[in-house]
Structures are given as structure tokens and as C-alpha cells.
Design an enzyme around this catalytic site. Structure first.
Site, PDB file in Angstrom:
ATOM      1  N   HIS A  51       0.748  -1.432   0.676  1.00 43.91           N
ATOM      2  CA  HIS A  51      -0.127  -0.288  -0.243  1.00 43.91           C
ATOM      3  C   HIS A  51       0.810   1.121   0.004  1.00 43.91           C
ATOM      4  O   HIS A  51       0.189   2.157  -0.014  1.00 43.91           O
ATOM      5  CB  HIS A  51      -0.886   0.091   1.737  1.00 43.91           C
ATOM      6  N   ARG A  87      -1.815  18.225   1.350  1.00 45.39           N
ATOM      7  CA  ARG A  87      -0.370  18.755   0.784  1.00 45.39           C
ATOM      8  C   ARG A  87       0.052  18.487  -0.881  1.00 45.39           C
ATOM      9  O   ARG A  87      -0.712  17.956  -1.675  1.00 45.39           O
ATOM     10  CB  ARG A  87       0.452  17.933   2.084  1.00 45.39           C
TER      11      ARG A  87
HETATM   12  P1  ADP Z   1      -4.013   5.405   4.034  1.00 40.21           P
HETATM   13  O1  ADP Z   1      -4.466   7.012   4.299  1.00 40.21           O
HETATM   14  O2  ADP Z   1      -3.579   4.740   4.988  1.00 40.21           O
HETATM   15  O3  ADP Z   1      -2.790   5.460   3.068  1.00 40.21           O
HETATM   16  P2  ADP Z   1      -5.855   5.075   1.873  1.00 40.21           P
HETATM   17  O4  ADP Z   1      -7.330   4.499   2.564  1.00 40.21           O
HETATM   18  O5  ADP Z   1      -5.634   6.206   1.545  1.00 40.21           O
HETATM   19  O6  ADP Z   1      -4.774   4.809   3.424  1.00 40.21           O
HETATM   20  O7  ADP Z   1      -5.493   3.258   1.040  1.00 40.21           O
HETATM   21  C1  ADP Z   1      -3.755   2.888   0.798  1.00 40.21           C
HETATM   22  C2  ADP Z   1      -4.474   2.025   0.309  1.00 40.21           C
HETATM   23  O8  ADP Z   1      -4.963   0.791   0.610  1.00 40.21           O
HETATM   24  C3  ADP Z   1      -4.581   2.071  -1.033  1.00 40.21           C
HETATM   25  O9  ADP Z   1      -4.020   2.937  -2.475  1.00 40.21           O
HETATM   26  C4  ADP Z   1      -5.136   0.491  -1.941  1.00 40.21           C
HETATM   27  O10 ADP Z   1      -4.020   0.638  -1.830  1.00 40.21           O
HETATM   28  C5  ADP Z   1      -5.436   0.098  -0.543  1.00 40.21           C
HETATM   29  N1  ADP Z   1      -6.919   0.816   0.003  1.00 40.21           N
HETATM   30  C6  ADP Z   1      -7.645   1.582   0.083  1.00 40.21           C
HETATM   31  N2  ADP Z   1      -9.375   1.143   0.530  1.00 40.21           N
HETATM   32  C7  ADP Z   1      -9.159  -0.256  -0.866  1.00 40.21           C
HETATM   33  C8  ADP Z   1     -10.813  -0.653  -0.874  1.00 40.21           C
HETATM   34  N3  ADP Z   1     -12.027  -0.680   0.106  1.00 40.21           N
HETATM   35  N4  ADP Z   1     -10.693  -1.348  -1.389  1.00 40.21           N
HETATM   36  C9  ADP Z   1      -9.213  -1.888  -1.694  1.00 40.21           C
HETATM   37  N5  ADP Z   1      -8.129  -1.653  -1.809  1.00 40.21           N
HETATM   38  C10 ADP Z   1      -7.881  -0.805  -0.784  1.00 40.21           C
END
Ligand code: ADP
Length: 500
Positions: free
Chosen positions: A229, A286
Site C-alpha cells: 500500500h 499537501r
Molecule cells: P492510508 O491513508 O493509510 O494510506 P488509504 O485509504 O489511502 O490509506 O489506502 C491506501 C491503499 O490501500 C490504497 O492506495 C489502496 O491500495 C488500498 N485500499 C484502500 N482501501 C481499499 C478498498 N476499499 N479496497 C481495495 N483496496 C483499498
């Protein structure tokens, strides 16, 4: 500049372009960092630990006042998305180069932002907008939306407090783990649940908002190549986004920003499902690490835009209706060993040669001879390439990576060289799990030449030296040869080649 590394350097350069003086803070291990060497002024803020240095919000604001700084640029990470810090700056009369503290707070809570975004008519990842306060509520909600589900920390970031749950039996453990991780990381153990989207792409839109109500979207970035991620490679435009989709995503991004009265630079992240539908994921309030790919295809300087907006200037017509020109790719160069579990590889950069030539941009926070410390994010630099289309950008990336030399520490460079040979990457068949799957399957193994080839090279070198000695009539110096051996051996062990 309340940050370090490459982003501090990036901002100092933009300030210099604008004829604005710069001052940077540094912690003890960063005393000789590139940003410190480049800034007009540099001030020690504390020891190595971030909480005692780069996270010392009040001390940073106090310093800014003392030295007569007009504004603070927070970079990314550290205090960049800390609404309290932005508020402190506002209260002290020091301009915070970013959105208002209120807009940041609204987007900082995933639950709150999901509510606001839904009201604004932007599609969000299906799931809840309520806190799951008990295990029973979690079970009931998962049954309602159907497995697989994602548990997420409302205050989350950096993938922390996030748990994928494939089946009912795993929910209880995941719920407890997500809450305790969220509590430990963010001091807030509020979690909620989303539907897990299968094999989506991560596509995000860069926006800018001025202080006069104008918000513009500058096109998308494809950031699906992630390891656990965390983004590793980004490009713009996305290989699958059509002009119509771009229009829709940009419109949605502008709506999301307007929903919170957003100003300055921000990024609206979407998950793009295989069906072609896209869903709001979150907003980063940001400047992003990957902002250069947008700069390369729009010709804009986003940090300059941030400075202009912070000074109350209006976004002009040059920001309207932009379409990407050519294609840009960024790879993040980390001081990590990609073939040994991505363990950090601190140490001295013994040798460094950046690639040059058409279409190449290096945004680095290091130089030859610099020490890479273990205390902070291991990103050393970003290598960005531009081409008139995706294929040319890929070829230029291959050229750049072939020219690049970083010795003394391990880096992610061999992984990118291997990735360029991958047919899915070449074809743009990406999804957010692809890199992890390929790594697990050993598909991105480094190019390795056999040990026999190494022996052959050594034998040929010895033969050459011996021949030279015979020709000149002087015997080969014993000590000279020994030190050659020593050096070769040392370099090999430092580089940590996969077979050592
Ligand atoms: P953080 O703020 O902790 O970085 P995010 O909500 O931006 O978390 O999610 C990080 C990553 O996790 C995303 O880029 C994606 O790869 C994966 N991800 C998040 N939510 C989902 C979801 N509902 N289904 C599939 N993958 C997800």
C-alpha cells in the site's frame, strides 16, 4: 522549510527561482544534509528522533517568528497534514503554505470526509460513514455489505490501522488489531468499514485552489504500483484513463475540494475498479511525493503555484483546461534492499552518478559522500523521466537506470530495472496488488550474471595485469594486487549482491 531530504531541497529551489530567501531546520544527523547546504539559513531543531525535532510544532513556529520568516512550507510527512500545526502558524501570524487548518481537519478524518464527499455528490468506496464502536456492530455491518471488507482507521494514514478481511472468521482478530494499531499510531482508535474493491487501480487527481474560490484540476496520476500500500512508481497520464474519464474524475475532484473550501495544493485519490467505475478514497491535503509527474506533463511548477496562492494571488487562465503533454514516470529510489525483504540500508553513499540527457529529472536529497541515516524515511531521491508518449518514457527510464550508479548502500534500482522488463508493466496492466504478487512469485528477480562470469572477469583482469608487467619488464607489485582484491571484495559485500 519545516522538513528534510528531497522535498526540502525541492522547495528551496522553488524559493530561489522566485528570489525568496530560504531557511531550513535540521536534526543532528541532518547537519550536513543537502537541504542544509543549499538553504540561505539553517537552524538546528533537535536530536535525531522526529518527535524531538521535525515534529516539534511549537518550537518550529517560535523559530520562524524569531528569524522573521514570513511563511512555513511543511513539505510532506511530519507536520504537513497536522491541522493543529497549521492552526499554530495561523495564530502566530506565520503563513502556513497549505490549506486552512479547518479544511485539513475535515479531510484528516476519513469518516468525516466520506460524509462531506457523499453530500457533495462524489462517489465514494461503498461502505459505512459510521464509527464501528463494538465487535457486534462490525459483524452486522460486514454481513450487510458482504465480504471481503476493509477495516480502516478514521485517523489513518500510511496504511496503518487498515485490515483486509476476507471471511467472517477473520473479522474478530482484524477488528481488534485495527483498533489497537490505530490507537497506538494516531491516538484515536476509531475504525469504520468499506467494501474491498478487487484489483483496483489507484488513480489520483492533482488540484489547486486559490483564496478567491477558484479550484482547478490538473489531470491524473496512476499510482497503482505499490508495495504494501505504499507507492513505488507513479506516472501521468494513466494508461487507461480516457479524455472522458479524465473530465469526470477532474470534475469529481474539484467538487470534493470545494466541499471543504479547499485552498492551495491537494490530491484527491480514487480507486478505479475493473468495471471502469471510480470511487473517492481520500484527500491528501499537501504536496505529494509524486507531484513531479504532473509538472512534467503540464509544464507547471506546483511549488511556485503553492507560493503564489499563499500570497493571495489568483490562479490564472494558464491553469484552465489543461491536457497532458506527453508522458512522465517517476520511480522512488529507496535505501532498501528489495531482494532481502526491503530492509533499510543506511550508510555512506560511496559513489553517485546521476543520469542525464533528454527527458531526465532527478529530485534528490543526497549527494556523493552523504550518510544515509536510519532515523527517517529511506527515500533518497526520485528519478523522473518524460517522453512524448509512454513507450518513449519507458525507454528513457531504461536509459536513465542504466546510467545511474549508487554505491555503498543497497537501493531499489535493481527492482526498477527488472520491472522495465516486465510485460504487464510495459503494457500498463496494473492494479494495486500487482507488485506484491510479482515480488512474492519471484518474477522480478534481479538481472544476475553467474559467479562463473565474475570469475572469468577476474581471471582476465589478472592475465591483463600480468601481460602488462611482462611488457614493461617490471614485476606486478604484490601489495597493489592484494589491495585490488580487497577493494573488489569490499565493494561486493557493501553492495550486498543477492548471491553474497
Ligand atoms: P492510508 O491513508 O493509510 O494510506 P488509504 O485509504 O489511502 O490509506 O489506502 C491506501 C491503499 O490501500 C490504497 O492506495 C489502496 O491500495 C488500498 N485500499 C484502500 N482501501 C481499499 C478498498 N476499499 N479496497 C481495495 N483496496 C483499498
Amino acid at each position: 522549510m519545516a522538513n528534510r531530504g528531497e522535498i526540502a531541497v525541492r522547495v528551496i529551489r522553488a524559493l530561489r527561482d522566485e528570489g525568496i530567501g530560504s531557511a531550513v531546520i535540521y536534526s543532528d544527523p541532518d547537519r550536513q544534509g543537502l537541504a542544509v547546504l543549499l538553504a540561505d539559513e539553517a537552524y538546528r531543531i533537535g536530536p535525531a528522533a522526529s518527535r524531538d525535532s521535525y515534529l516539534q510544532g511549537p518550537a518550529i513556529v517560535e523559530l520562524a517568528q524569531r528569524i522573521g520568516a514570513d511563511a512555513i512550507h511543511p513539505g510532506y510527512g511530519f507536520l504537513a497534514e497536522n491541522a493543529e500545526f497549521a492552526g499554530l502558524c495561523q495564530a502566530a501570524g506565520v503563513c502556513f503554505i497549505g490549506p486552512s487548518s479547518a479544511a485539513m481537519a475535515a479531510m484528516g478524518s476519513k469518516i468525516e470526509s466520506r460524509r462531506l464527499i457523499t453530500e457533495a455528490g462524489v462517489p465514494i468506496v461503498p461502505g459505512g460513514t459510521d464509527v464501528l464502536g463494538t465487535m457486534d456492530e462490525a459483524v452486522a455491518f460486514a454481513n450487510e455489505i458482504g465480504y471481503p471488507v476493509m477495516l480502516k482507521a478514521s485517523a489513518g494514514g500510511g496504511g496503518k490501522g487498515m485490515r483486509l478481511v476476507l471471511e467472517p472468521d477473520a473479522l474478530e482478530g482484524a477488528y481488534r488489531a485495527a483498533r489497537s494499531e490505530a490507537g497506538a499510531s494516531f491516538g484515536d482508535d476509531t475504525v469504520y468499514m468499506e467494501k474491498y474493491i478487487e484489483q483496483p487501480r489507484h488513480v489520483e487527481v492533482q488540484i489547486l485552489g486559490d483564496e478567491h474560490g477558484k479550484v482547478v484540476a490538473l489531470g491524473e496520476r496512476e499510482c497503482s504500483l505499490q508495495r504494501r500500500h505504499q507507492k513505488v512508481v507513479e506516472e501521468s497520464p494513466s494508461p487507461v484513463v480516457t479524455p472522458e474519464m479524465r473530465q469526470q474524475m477532474c470534475t469529481a475532484a474539484v467538487k470534493a475540494a470545494q466541499a471543504v473550501g479547499y485552498t492551495n495544493a491537494g490530491t484527491v485519490e480514487f480507486l478505479l475498479a475493473t468495471s471502469g467505475e471510480f470511487y473517492f478514497l481520500e484527500m491528501n491535503t499537501r504536496l505529494q511525493v509524486e507531484h513531479p509527474v504532473t509538472e512534467m506533463v503540464t509544464g507547471l511548477d506546483l511549488v511556485r503555484a503553492q507560493l503564489d496562492i499563499a500570497q493571495g494571488r489568483r490562479l490564472g487562465e494558464e491553469f484552465d483546461g489543461l491536457q497532458p503533454n506527453g508522458h512522465a514516470i517517476e520511480v522512488r529510489l529507496y535505501a532498501e534492499d528489495p531482494y532481502h525483504g526491503f530492509v533499510p540500508s543506511p550508510g555512506r553513499i560511496e559513489r553517485l552518478r546521476w543520469p542525464e540527457g533528454p527527458g531526465i529529472r532527478n529530485d534528490a536529497g543526497v549527494y556523493e559522500g552523504a550518510e544515509v541515516s536510519i532515523h527517517y524515511d529511506p527515500m533518497l531521491a526520485k528519478l523522473i523521466v518524460w517522453g512524448s508518449d509512454r513507450s518513449q518514457a519507458m525507454d528513457r527510464l531504461a536509459r536513465a537506470l542504466a546510467e545511474l550508479r549508487i554505491e555503498g548502500i543497497c537501493t531499489t534500482v535493481p527492482l526498477f530495472r527488472a520491472l522495465l522488463k516486465d510485460k504487464d508493466f510495459r503494457a500498463g496492466n496494473l492494479d494495486i496488488g500487482m507488485l506484491d504478487r510479482k515480488l512474492a512469485a519471484g518474477e522480478l528477480a534481479p538481472e544476475r550474471h553467474s559467479e562463473f562470469e565474475d570469475l572469468a572477469v577476474i581471471a582476465a583482469s589478472l592475465e591483463h595485469l600480468a601481460k602488462q608487467a611482462r611488457v614493461s619488464g617490471s614485476p606486478v607489485q604484490q601489495g597493489g594486487l592484494r589491495s585490488q582484491w580487497r577493494q573488489t571484495g569490499r565493494r561486493e559485500s557493501l553492495r550486498g549482491e543477492p548471491w553474497s
